[in-house]
Each structure stands twice: as structure tokens, then as C-alpha cells.
Scaffold this motif. Structure first.
Motif, mmCIF file in Angstrom:
data_model
loop_
_atom_site.group_PDB
_atom_site.id
_atom_site.type_symbol
_atom_site.label_atom_id
_atom_site.label_comp_id
_atom_site.label_asym_id
_atom_site.label_seq_id
_atom_site.Cartn_x
_atom_site.Cartn_y
_atom_site.Cartn_z
ATOM 1 N N ILE A 30 39.399 40.977 27.322
ATOM 2 C CA ILE A 30 40.258 41.117 28.495
ATOM 3 C C ILE A 30 41.499 41.905 28.100
ATOM 4 C CG2 ILE A 30 39.449 39.002 29.624
ATOM 5 C CD1 ILE A 30 42.045 37.650 28.603
ATOM 6 N N GLY A 59 37.595 47.689 33.041
ATOM 7 C CA GLY A 59 36.549 46.998 33.792
ATOM 8 C C GLY A 59 36.052 45.747 33.088
ATOM 9 N N SER A 60 35.029 45.153 33.653
ATOM 10 C CA SER A 60 34.472 43.918 33.084
ATOM 11 C C SER A 60 33.747 44.224 31.772
ATOM 12 C CB SER A 60 33.500 43.268 34.065
ATOM 13 O OG SER A 60 32.298 44.020 34.122
ATOM 14 N N ILE A 61 33.580 43.206 30.966
ATOM 15 C CA ILE A 61 32.893 43.394 29.679
ATOM 16 C C ILE A 61 31.441 43.839 29.909
ATOM 17 C CG2 ILE A 61 32.170 40.988 29.367
ATOM 18 C CD1 ILE A 61 33.509 43.336 26.600
ATOM 19 N N ARG A 63 30.292 45.720 32.355
ATOM 20 C CA ARG A 63 30.327 47.160 32.689
ATOM 21 C C ARG A 63 30.575 47.995 31.444
ATOM 22 N NH1 ARG A 63 28.128 48.034 37.480
ATOM 23 N NH2 ARG A 63 29.078 46.814 39.133
#
Length: 159
Positions: A30, A59-61, A63
Motif C-alpha cells: 500500500i 493501483g491495487s496489488i 492490478r
């Protein structure tokens, strides 16, 4: 390799790790200052020993893993809250998606043991023109019809 994952198109470029242009993606879990600092340090240290990396914190892990898979990156290192406690990271293998935890100081050794990134990381520069050559690890004869420069990392010979 193309397919669907959770209903979305998913592509994995399965470069042989020996020829993958990016060997390791370095990803903080994060956007936390402490995780970002450690991830940047790991990224710099890997580059210092000749391992090509790509740092990604957008972005998210999931992605970010998908982006790395799509460009053929064989490994991703994730820095998470456990890293702050025990100085370990998660190393994810692109082809199996399996993850293992290793000490930060052991990352290069781990990658080398598995032989996925070329051994001792000594650089060899080869110049050739209109040449045929054989790369044993890949097993193909490659015909080159132009002047080119390749930097290869020799796995076992130390040359």
C-alpha cells in the motif's frame, strides 16, 4: 498466454526469465511511507547488482501483479506490514503465482538459487555481425543479420 481471471481478460507473457527485459517488479503493498522507503531501497539494491527491476506503487496489488505478468516479469517482490516486523518480503513467481517469504538480505541469493535470474550476475557484452550463435539455456539457434550488442548474464561460468 491469454485467459480470463475474475471475468476479465488476463494476459501473461511467459518470457524465459533469462531473456525477460524486467526480472523483478518491486511493489509496496500500500502507499505507506515506511513500505515505500523499503521498496525503493530494495529496488535500488537489485539494480546495483545488475538485476533489472520495475518499481510500481499505483493501483491495487492485484492490478500491479497483472501489469507485471503482462510484460513478462518473472518475479514480484512485495513489501508489506510483515516486512516492518521481521525484515522479510513476499517473492511471487509469475508462472506458478506461488509466493514465499524471504529476508530482504537473502533476495538475490534466493533468485540465483532458483536459476531464474542468471547466476552470478556478471555481465558479458557480446558484439557480432551476421552471426549464428547458440544459447544453451534457451535451446534455439538465433540468426542475427545486423550489428547488435547484447548484455548477457552468465549463470555458472563466472565470465
Amino acid at each position: 498466454h491469454e485467459g480470463k481471471k475474475k471475468g476479465e481478460d488476463y494476459r501473461i507473457l511467459k518470457f524465459n526469465p533469462l531473456i525477460a527485459p524486467i526480472k523483478v517488479g518491486v511493489l509496496p503493498l500500500i502507499s505507506d511511507e515506511n513500505l515505500i522507503k523499503i521498496a525503493n531501497d530494495i529496488d535500488r539494491n537489485l539494480r546495483d547488482v545488475g538485476i533489472s527491476t520495475y518499481y510500481d506503487d499505483g493501483g491495487s496489488i492485484g492490478r500491479r501483479y497483472a501489469r507485471m505478468d503482462e510484460v513478462g516479469t518473472p518475479f514480484c517482490i512485495t513489501v508489506d506490514h510483515e516486512t516492518l516486523k521481521d525484515n522479510t518480503v513476499t517473492i511471487r513467481d509469475r508462472d506458478t503465482t506461488k509466493q514465499v517469504r524471504r529476508k530482504i538480505d537473502d533476495i538475490v541469493e534466493y533468485l540465483n538459487i532458483w536459476g531464474k535470474i542468471m547466476g552470478n550476475l556478471n555481465k558479458i557484452t557480446i558484439y557480432f555481425e551476421n552471426a549464428n550463435f547458440f544459447i544453451p539455456k534457451i535451446g534455439n539457434i538465433v540468426k542475427i543479420n545486423l550489428l547488435a550488442r547484447f548484455v548477457l548474464y552468465n549463470e555458472q561460468r563466472g565470465i
